[in-house]
Design a protein around this motif. Structure first.
Motif, PDB file in Angstrom:
ATOM      1  N   GLY A  90      59.360 -85.510  24.542  1.00  0.00           N
ATOM      2  CA  GLY A  90      59.083 -85.009  23.170  1.00  0.00           C
ATOM      3  C   GLY A  90      60.637 -85.081  22.590  1.00  0.00           C
ATOM      4  O   GLY A  90      61.544 -84.568  23.085  1.00  0.00           O
ATOM      5  N   HIS A  91      60.589 -85.269  21.162  1.00  0.00           N
ATOM      6  CA  HIS A  91      61.758 -84.977  20.382  1.00  0.00           C
ATOM      7  C   HIS A  91      62.841 -85.877  21.042  1.00  0.00           C
ATOM      8  O   HIS A  91      62.647 -87.041  20.983  1.00  0.00           O
ATOM      9  CB  HIS A  91      62.002 -83.444  20.101  1.00  0.00           C
ATOM     10  CG  HIS A  91      63.014 -83.377  18.908  1.00  0.00           C
ATOM     11  ND1 HIS A  91      62.729 -83.850  17.722  1.00  0.00           N
ATOM     12  CD2 HIS A  91      64.314 -82.817  18.728  1.00  0.00           C
ATOM     13  CE1 HIS A  91      63.672 -83.683  16.804  1.00  0.00           C
ATOM     14  NE2 HIS A  91      64.700 -82.993  17.508  1.00  0.00           N
ATOM     15  N   SER A  92      64.208 -85.252  21.527  1.00  0.00           N
ATOM     16  CA  SER A  92      65.174 -85.866  22.209  1.00  0.00           C
ATOM     17  C   SER A  92      65.045 -85.813  23.779  1.00  0.00           C
ATOM     18  O   SER A  92      65.875 -86.134  24.487  1.00  0.00           O
ATOM     19  CB  SER A  92      66.277 -85.559  21.788  1.00  0.00           C
ATOM     20  OG  SER A  92      66.732 -85.699  20.397  1.00  0.00           O
ATOM     21  N   SER A 120      72.642 -81.634  25.922  1.00  0.00           N
ATOM     22  CA  SER A 120      73.739 -82.152  24.985  1.00  0.00           C
ATOM     23  C   SER A 120      74.325 -81.000  24.157  1.00  0.00           C
ATOM     24  O   SER A 120      75.494 -81.058  23.863  1.00  0.00           O
ATOM     25  CB  SER A 120      73.302 -83.062  24.085  1.00  0.00           C
ATOM     26  OG  SER A 120      72.449 -82.572  23.196  1.00  0.00           O
ATOM     27  N   HIS A 121      73.462 -79.992  23.958  1.00  0.00           N
ATOM     28  CA  HIS A 121      74.423 -78.937  23.077  1.00  0.00           C
ATOM     29  C   HIS A 121      72.942 -77.660  22.882  1.00  0.00           C
ATOM     30  O   HIS A 121      71.765 -78.025  23.353  1.00  0.00           O
ATOM     31  CB  HIS A 121      74.392 -79.334  21.491  1.00  0.00           C
ATOM     32  CG  HIS A 121      73.730 -80.021  20.777  1.00  0.00           C
ATOM     33  ND1 HIS A 121      73.001 -81.199  21.095  1.00  0.00           N
ATOM     34  CD2 HIS A 121      73.185 -79.448  19.516  1.00  0.00           C
ATOM     35  CE1 HIS A 121      72.075 -81.532  20.191  1.00  0.00           C
ATOM     36  NE2 HIS A 121      72.180 -80.529  19.067  1.00  0.00           N
ATOM     37  N   LYS A 122      73.561 -76.750  22.104  1.00  0.00           N
ATOM     38  CA  LYS A 122      72.612 -75.564  22.246  1.00  0.00           C
ATOM     39  C   LYS A 122      71.531 -75.399  21.239  1.00  0.00           C
ATOM     40  O   LYS A 122      70.732 -74.404  21.485  1.00  0.00           O
ATOM     41  CB  LYS A 122      73.532 -74.169  22.134  1.00  0.00           C
ATOM     42  CG  LYS A 122      74.067 -74.240  20.715  1.00  0.00           C
ATOM     43  CD  LYS A 122      74.956 -72.791  20.676  1.00  0.00           C
ATOM     44  CE  LYS A 122      75.614 -72.711  19.085  1.00  0.00           C
ATOM     45  NZ  LYS A 122      76.615 -71.755  19.006  1.00  0.00           N
ATOM     46  N   ALA A 172      68.163 -75.248  19.235  1.00  0.00           N
ATOM     47  CA  ALA A 172      66.841 -75.149  20.063  1.00  0.00           C
ATOM     48  C   ALA A 172      65.904 -76.493  20.094  1.00  0.00           C
ATOM     49  O   ALA A 172      65.012 -76.258  21.103  1.00  0.00           O
ATOM     50  CB  ALA A 172      65.995 -74.270  19.119  1.00  0.00           C
ATOM     51  N   ASP A 173      66.212 -77.272  19.314  1.00  0.00           N
ATOM     52  CA  ASP A 173      65.454 -78.804  19.632  1.00  0.00           C
ATOM     53  C   ASP A 173      66.062 -79.547  20.817  1.00  0.00           C
ATOM     54  O   ASP A 173      65.681 -80.724  21.104  1.00  0.00           O
ATOM     55  CB  ASP A 173      65.351 -79.522  18.268  1.00  0.00           C
ATOM     56  CG  ASP A 173      66.587 -79.891  17.701  1.00  0.00           C
ATOM     57  OD1 ASP A 173      67.551 -79.254  17.723  1.00  0.00           O
ATOM     58  OD2 ASP A 173      66.517 -81.145  17.279  1.00  0.00           O
ATOM     59  N   HIS A 174      66.977 -78.963  21.464  1.00  0.00           N
ATOM     60  CA  HIS A 174      67.678 -79.713  22.577  1.00  0.00           C
ATOM     61  C   HIS A 174      68.083 -78.905  23.668  1.00  0.00           C
ATOM     62  O   HIS A 174      67.964 -79.445  24.764  1.00  0.00           O
ATOM     63  CB  HIS A 174      68.985 -80.255  22.263  1.00  0.00           C
ATOM     64  CG  HIS A 174      69.029 -81.255  21.017  1.00  0.00           C
ATOM     65  ND1 HIS A 174      69.008 -82.611  21.193  1.00  0.00           N
ATOM     66  CD2 HIS A 174      68.884 -81.051  19.452  1.00  0.00           C
ATOM     67  CE1 HIS A 174      69.123 -83.369  19.929  1.00  0.00           C
ATOM     68  NE2 HIS A 174      68.742 -82.131  19.148  1.00  0.00           N
ATOM     69  N   TYR A 175      67.665 -77.660  23.526  1.00  0.00           N
ATOM     70  CA  TYR A 175      67.861 -76.775  24.850  1.00  0.00           C
ATOM     71  C   TYR A 175      66.705 -75.980  25.013  1.00  0.00           C
ATOM     72  O   TYR A 175      66.445 -74.954  23.891  1.00  0.00           O
ATOM     73  CB  TYR A 175      69.191 -75.989  24.732  1.00  0.00           C
ATOM     74  CG  TYR A 175      69.558 -74.877  25.597  1.00  0.00           C
ATOM     75  CD1 TYR A 175      69.224 -75.183  27.002  1.00  0.00           C
ATOM     76  CD2 TYR A 175      69.763 -73.541  25.120  1.00  0.00           C
ATOM     77  CE1 TYR A 175      69.319 -74.016  28.088  1.00  0.00           C
ATOM     78  CE2 TYR A 175      69.645 -72.481  26.078  1.00  0.00           C
ATOM     79  CZ  TYR A 175      69.683 -72.713  27.399  1.00  0.00           C
ATOM     80  OH  TYR A 175      69.853 -71.675  28.202  1.00  0.00           O
ATOM     81  N   GLY A 200      72.363 -87.355  22.530  1.00  0.00           N
ATOM     82  CA  GLY A 200      72.119 -85.786  22.045  1.00  0.00           C
ATOM     83  C   GLY A 200      72.100 -86.107  20.528  1.00  0.00           C
ATOM     84  O   GLY A 200      71.533 -86.927  19.970  1.00  0.00           O
ATOM     85  N   ASP A 201      72.846 -85.320  19.648  1.00  0.00           N
ATOM     86  CA  ASP A 201      72.780 -85.348  18.223  1.00  0.00           C
ATOM     87  C   ASP A 201      74.111 -86.116  17.589  1.00  0.00           C
ATOM     88  O   ASP A 201      74.610 -86.095  16.537  1.00  0.00           O
ATOM     89  CB  ASP A 201      72.954 -84.095  17.471  1.00  0.00           C
ATOM     90  CG  ASP A 201      71.384 -83.569  17.297  1.00  0.00           C
ATOM     91  OD1 ASP A 201      70.693 -84.380  17.635  1.00  0.00           O
ATOM     92  OD2 ASP A 201      71.326 -82.428  16.946  1.00  0.00           O
ATOM     93  N   LEU A 202      74.696 -87.062  18.562  1.00  0.00           N
ATOM     94  CA  LEU A 202      75.930 -87.896  18.207  1.00  0.00           C
ATOM     95  C   LEU A 202      75.161 -89.130  17.245  1.00  0.00           C
ATOM     96  O   LEU A 202      74.447 -89.850  17.863  1.00  0.00           O
ATOM     97  CB  LEU A 202      76.550 -88.525  19.182  1.00  0.00           C
ATOM     98  CG  LEU A 202      77.606 -89.712  18.968  1.00  0.00           C
ATOM     99  CD1 LEU A 202      78.632 -89.228  17.928  1.00  0.00           C
ATOM    100  CD2 LEU A 202      78.320 -89.913  20.371  1.00  0.00           C
ATOM    101  N   MET A 234      64.840 -91.563  19.124  1.00  0.00           N
ATOM    102  CA  MET A 234      64.442 -90.219  19.549  1.00  0.00           C
ATOM    103  C   MET A 234      64.903 -89.362  18.134  1.00  0.00           C
ATOM    104  O   MET A 234      65.335 -89.953  17.241  1.00  0.00           O
ATOM    105  CB  MET A 234      65.194 -89.599  20.602  1.00  0.00           C
ATOM    106  CG  MET A 234      66.568 -89.744  20.476  1.00  0.00           C
ATOM    107  SD  MET A 234      67.338 -89.125  22.121  1.00  0.00           S
ATOM    108  CE  MET A 234      69.220 -88.887  21.625  1.00  0.00           C
ATOM    109  N   HIS A 235      64.727 -87.949  18.301  1.00  0.00           N
ATOM    110  CA  HIS A 235      64.712 -87.170  17.248  1.00  0.00           C
ATOM    111  C   HIS A 235      64.224 -87.567  15.972  1.00  0.00           C
ATOM    112  O   HIS A 235      64.885 -87.290  14.859  1.00  0.00           O
ATOM    113  CB  HIS A 235      66.372 -87.090  16.981  1.00  0.00           C
ATOM    114  CG  HIS A 235      67.056 -85.814  16.497  1.00  0.00           C
ATOM    115  ND1 HIS A 235      67.115 -85.612  15.279  1.00  0.00           N
ATOM    116  CD2 HIS A 235      67.433 -84.784  17.058  1.00  0.00           C
ATOM    117  CE1 HIS A 235      67.674 -84.349  15.204  1.00  0.00           C
ATOM    118  NE2 HIS A 235      67.721 -83.775  16.320  1.00  0.00           N
ATOM    119  N   PHE A 236      62.922 -88.184  15.927  1.00  0.00           N
ATOM    120  CA  PHE A 236      62.305 -88.656  14.870  1.00  0.00           C
ATOM    121  C   PHE A 236      61.047 -87.517  14.116  1.00  0.00           C
ATOM    122  O   PHE A 236      60.472 -87.667  13.332  1.00  0.00           O
ATOM    123  CB  PHE A 236      61.528 -89.799  14.862  1.00  0.00           C
ATOM    124  CG  PHE A 236      61.115 -90.115  16.019  1.00  0.00           C
ATOM    125  CD1 PHE A 236      59.788 -89.773  16.398  1.00  0.00           C
ATOM    126  CD2 PHE A 236      61.679 -90.873  17.119  1.00  0.00           C
ATOM    127  CE1 PHE A 236      59.146 -90.001  17.554  1.00  0.00           C
ATOM    128  CE2 PHE A 236      61.147 -91.023  18.329  1.00  0.00           C
ATOM    129  CZ  PHE A 236      59.926 -90.358  18.630  1.00  0.00           C
TER     130      PHE A 236
END
Ligand SMILES: [Zn+2]
Length: 243
Positions: free
Chosen positions: A7-9, A43-45, A47-50, A139-141, A207-209
Protein backbone atom coordinates in the motif's frame (compact mmCIF):
# COMPACT_ATOMS: atom_id res chain seq x y z
CA UNK A 1 12.49 -12.18 -6.73
CA UNK A 2 8.94 -11.64 -5.65
CA UNK A 3 7.48 -8.20 -4.93
CA UNK A 4 4.24 -7.57 -3.06
CA UNK A 5 2.59 -4.17 -3.20
CA UNK A 6 1.29 -3.56 0.29
CA UNK A 7 0.00 0.00 0.00
CA UNK A 8 1.16 3.54 -0.89
CA UNK A 9 5.00 3.29 -0.71
CA UNK A 10 4.95 0.00 1.15
CA UNK A 11 6.42 -3.03 -0.60
CA UNK A 12 7.70 -6.42 0.45
CA UNK A 13 10.68 -7.64 -1.54
CA UNK A 14 11.26 -11.35 -1.27
CA UNK A 15 14.71 -12.29 -2.54
CA UNK A 16 16.50 -15.59 -2.10
CA UNK A 17 16.14 -16.46 1.60
CA UNK A 18 15.56 -12.91 2.85
CA UNK A 19 12.79 -10.32 3.03
CA UNK A 20 13.03 -6.56 2.76
CA UNK A 21 9.98 -4.56 3.81
CA UNK A 22 9.84 -0.87 2.87
CA UNK A 23 7.85 2.08 4.25
CA UNK A 24 4.93 0.15 5.70
CA UNK A 25 1.98 2.25 6.77
CA UNK A 26 -1.22 0.51 5.64
CA UNK A 27 -2.37 -2.80 4.21
CA UNK A 28 -1.68 -6.44 4.99
CA UNK A 29 1.81 -7.81 5.35
CA UNK A 30 1.96 -11.32 3.84
CA UNK A 31 2.98 -14.33 5.89
CA UNK A 32 6.72 -14.92 5.74
CA UNK A 33 9.09 -17.75 6.58
CA UNK A 34 10.18 -17.12 10.17
CA UNK A 35 13.60 -18.67 9.65
CA UNK A 36 14.65 -16.08 7.11
CA UNK A 37 15.93 -12.61 7.92
CA UNK A 38 13.44 -9.78 7.59
CA UNK A 39 14.80 -6.25 7.27
CA UNK A 40 12.26 -3.47 7.76
CA UNK A 41 13.19 -0.08 6.28
CA UNK A 42 11.74 3.32 7.14
CA UNK A 43 12.76 6.18 4.84
CA UNK A 44 11.43 9.00 7.02
CA UNK A 45 8.96 9.79 9.78
CA UNK A 46 5.94 11.01 7.78
CA UNK A 47 2.79 9.08 8.67
CA UNK A 48 2.40 7.75 5.11
CA UNK A 49 5.85 6.08 5.39
CA UNK A 50 6.13 5.08 9.02
CA UNK A 51 3.68 3.09 11.10
CA UNK A 52 4.99 2.06 14.54
CA UNK A 53 3.02 -1.19 14.10
CA UNK A 54 6.12 -2.50 12.28
CA UNK A 55 7.66 -3.22 15.68
CA UNK A 56 4.95 -5.81 16.33
CA UNK A 57 6.72 -7.94 13.72
CA UNK A 58 9.48 -8.54 16.29
CA UNK A 59 7.06 -10.71 18.27
CA UNK A 60 6.52 -13.04 15.35
CA UNK A 61 9.77 -12.93 13.38
CA UNK A 62 12.88 -13.67 15.45
CA UNK A 63 15.26 -12.65 12.63
CA UNK A 64 13.87 -9.16 12.15
CA UNK A 65 16.06 -6.07 11.94
CA UNK A 66 14.98 -2.45 11.51
CA UNK A 67 16.79 0.19 9.50
CA UNK A 68 15.34 3.63 10.12
CA UNK A 69 16.24 7.13 9.09
CA UNK A 70 17.52 9.38 11.87
CA UNK A 71 14.42 11.60 11.83
CA UNK A 72 12.14 8.70 12.86
CA UNK A 73 11.35 8.86 16.60
CA UNK A 74 12.11 5.26 17.61
CA UNK A 75 13.74 5.73 21.03
CA UNK A 76 10.51 5.79 22.99
CA UNK A 77 9.22 2.81 21.00
CA UNK A 78 12.28 0.82 22.03
CA UNK A 79 11.58 1.77 25.66
CA UNK A 80 7.93 0.85 25.36
CA UNK A 81 8.81 -2.63 24.09
CA UNK A 82 11.47 -2.98 26.77
CA UNK A 83 8.68 -2.63 29.35
CA UNK A 84 6.90 -5.54 27.66
CA UNK A 85 10.09 -7.58 27.97
CA UNK A 86 11.02 -7.30 24.27
CA UNK A 87 14.49 -5.98 23.56
CA UNK A 88 14.68 -4.10 20.29
CA UNK A 89 17.96 -2.32 21.05
CA UNK A 90 20.17 -4.63 18.98
CA UNK A 91 17.55 -4.92 16.29
CA UNK A 92 17.42 -1.28 15.25
CA UNK A 93 19.98 0.55 13.09
CA UNK A 94 19.56 4.30 12.74
CA UNK A 95 21.02 5.70 9.54
CA UNK A 96 21.70 9.17 8.20
CA UNK A 97 21.93 10.46 4.65
CA UNK A 98 24.94 9.62 2.44
CA UNK A 99 26.26 6.74 4.48
CA UNK A 100 27.18 3.10 3.91
CA UNK A 101 26.21 0.48 6.45
CA UNK A 102 26.99 -3.22 6.39
CA UNK A 103 24.47 -5.39 8.11
CA UNK A 104 25.09 -9.06 8.75
CA UNK A 105 21.64 -10.50 8.36
CA UNK A 106 20.24 -12.18 11.47
CA UNK A 107 19.87 -15.92 11.15
CA UNK A 108 22.43 -16.19 8.34
CA UNK A 109 25.91 -14.93 7.53
CA UNK A 110 25.19 -12.89 4.42
CA UNK A 111 25.97 -9.20 4.42
CA UNK A 112 23.53 -6.58 3.21
CA UNK A 113 25.13 -3.33 2.11
CA UNK A 114 22.91 -0.33 2.70
CA UNK A 115 23.70 3.01 1.07
CA UNK A 116 21.57 6.04 1.83
CA UNK A 117 20.87 8.97 -0.43
CA UNK A 118 19.53 12.33 0.66
CA UNK A 119 15.82 12.77 0.08
CA UNK A 120 14.52 15.91 -1.60
CA UNK A 121 11.74 15.80 0.99
CA UNK A 122 12.65 14.28 4.34
CA UNK A 123 14.92 11.42 5.39
CA UNK A 124 16.67 9.08 3.00
CA UNK A 125 16.38 6.77 -0.01
CA UNK A 126 17.84 3.26 0.23
CA UNK A 127 20.19 1.54 -2.17
CA UNK A 128 20.73 -2.09 -1.20
CA UNK A 129 23.33 -4.57 -2.38
CA UNK A 130 22.67 -8.20 -1.57
CA UNK A 131 24.18 -11.29 -3.18
CA UNK A 132 25.56 -9.30 -6.17
CA UNK A 133 22.22 -7.68 -6.87
CA UNK A 134 21.04 -4.15 -6.20
CA UNK A 135 17.68 -2.70 -5.22
CA UNK A 136 16.49 0.84 -4.65
CA UNK A 137 13.62 2.35 -2.68
CA UNK A 138 13.25 6.12 -3.11
CA UNK A 139 11.18 6.96 -0.04
CA UNK A 140 10.16 10.51 -0.87
CA UNK A 141 13.25 11.26 -2.96
CA UNK A 142 11.61 12.61 -6.08
CA UNK A 143 11.58 15.55 -8.45
CA UNK A 144 8.97 17.48 -6.49
CA UNK A 145 8.10 20.21 -8.99
CA UNK A 146 4.88 22.12 -8.35
CA UNK A 147 3.09 24.53 -10.66
CA UNK A 148 2.31 26.77 -7.69
CA UNK A 149 5.92 27.03 -6.48
CA UNK A 150 8.39 29.75 -7.42
CA UNK A 151 10.87 29.27 -10.25
CA UNK A 152 13.64 29.39 -7.66
CA UNK A 153 12.08 26.57 -5.65
CA UNK A 154 11.64 24.36 -8.70
CA UNK A 155 15.13 25.13 -10.05
CA UNK A 156 16.61 24.26 -6.69
CA UNK A 157 14.57 21.04 -6.62
CA UNK A 158 16.01 20.02 -9.99
CA UNK A 159 19.56 20.58 -8.74
CA UNK A 160 18.94 18.51 -5.60
CA UNK A 161 17.23 15.67 -7.47
CA UNK A 162 19.83 15.34 -10.21
CA UNK A 163 22.63 15.43 -7.62
CA UNK A 164 21.18 12.25 -6.11
CA UNK A 165 20.50 10.59 -9.47
CA UNK A 166 24.18 11.09 -10.33
CA UNK A 167 25.04 8.74 -7.46
CA UNK A 168 23.15 5.91 -9.20
CA UNK A 169 24.79 6.36 -12.57
CA UNK A 170 26.41 3.20 -13.90
CA UNK A 171 24.66 0.98 -11.38
CA UNK A 172 22.46 -1.89 -12.54
CA UNK A 173 19.35 -2.27 -10.41
CA UNK A 174 17.10 -5.31 -10.24
CA UNK A 175 14.18 -3.29 -8.90
CA UNK A 176 13.47 0.35 -8.14
CA UNK A 177 10.51 1.70 -6.18
CA UNK A 178 9.77 5.26 -7.32
CA UNK A 179 7.14 7.92 -6.53
CA UNK A 180 4.62 8.69 -9.25
CA UNK A 181 2.38 11.24 -7.62
CA UNK A 182 -0.72 12.48 -9.47
CA UNK A 183 -0.95 15.55 -7.21
CA UNK A 184 1.91 17.04 -9.20
CA UNK A 185 -0.36 17.14 -12.25
CA UNK A 186 1.69 18.07 -15.34
CA UNK A 187 4.92 17.50 -13.39
CA UNK A 188 3.97 14.05 -12.10
CA UNK A 189 6.11 12.09 -14.57
CA UNK A 190 9.33 14.12 -14.34
CA UNK A 191 11.01 12.19 -11.53
CA UNK A 192 10.40 8.78 -13.06
CA UNK A 193 11.28 9.92 -16.58
CA UNK A 194 14.63 11.31 -15.44
CA UNK A 195 15.32 8.22 -13.38
CA UNK A 196 14.71 5.91 -16.33
CA UNK A 197 16.95 8.06 -18.53
CA UNK A 198 19.82 8.00 -16.04
CA UNK A 199 19.69 4.64 -14.29
CA UNK A 200 19.75 1.08 -15.59
CA UNK A 201 16.94 -0.87 -13.95
CA UNK A 202 15.12 -4.11 -14.72
CA UNK A 203 11.81 -3.42 -13.03
CA UNK A 204 10.28 -0.21 -11.74
CA UNK A 205 7.43 -0.20 -9.24
CA UNK A 206 5.49 3.09 -9.09
CA UNK A 207 4.38 4.17 -5.63
CA UNK A 208 3.04 7.12 -3.64
CA UNK A 209 0.08 7.52 -6.04
CA UNK A 210 -2.56 7.76 -3.28
CA UNK A 211 -4.66 4.89 -4.63
CA UNK A 212 -4.95 6.47 -8.08
CA UNK A 213 -3.66 3.61 -10.25
CA UNK A 214 -4.62 5.45 -13.43
CA UNK A 215 -1.47 7.58 -13.21
CA UNK A 216 0.55 4.44 -14.08
CA UNK A 217 -1.59 3.84 -17.18
CA UNK A 218 -1.16 7.49 -18.14
CA UNK A 219 2.61 7.23 -17.75
CA UNK A 220 2.78 4.15 -19.96
CA UNK A 221 0.50 5.71 -22.56
CA UNK A 222 3.02 8.52 -22.87
CA UNK A 223 5.99 6.13 -22.64
CA UNK A 224 5.17 2.79 -24.28
CA UNK A 225 8.94 2.21 -24.50
CA UNK A 226 8.90 1.48 -20.75
CA UNK A 227 6.10 -1.10 -20.92
CA UNK A 228 8.54 -3.92 -20.07
CA UNK A 229 10.16 -2.09 -17.19
CA UNK A 230 7.34 -0.33 -15.37
CA UNK A 231 5.10 -2.72 -13.45
CA UNK A 232 1.39 -1.96 -13.58
CA UNK A 233 0.51 -2.09 -9.91
CA UNK A 234 -3.25 -2.55 -9.78
CA UNK A 235 -4.32 -3.31 -6.23
CA UNK A 236 -3.10 -3.63 -2.66
CA UNK A 237 -1.72 -7.07 -1.91
CA UNK A 238 -0.77 -7.71 -5.54
CA UNK A 239 2.31 -9.94 -5.84
CA UNK A 240 4.60 -9.99 -8.85
CA UNK A 241 7.06 -12.80 -9.51
CA UNK A 242 10.13 -11.84 -11.47
CA UNK A 243 12.55 -14.58 -12.42
ZN1 LIG B 1 5.18 10.60 1.36
Amino acid sequence: MKVTYIGHSGFLLDVSNAYFLFDYYEGDIPEMNREYPLVVFVSHKHADHYNPAIFELAKKYPNVHYVVSRDVPVKWKIQEYMQQGISLEDKVSVVRKNTDTELVLPGQKETLKITTLKSTDEGVAYLLAYREKKYYHAGDLNLWLWAGESKQYNDNMRIKYFRELEKLRGIQLEAAFLPLDPRQEQDAFGGMESFLEHVRVRKVFPMHFWGDYSVIEDFLRKHPEYEEQVVKVGKMGQAVDIS
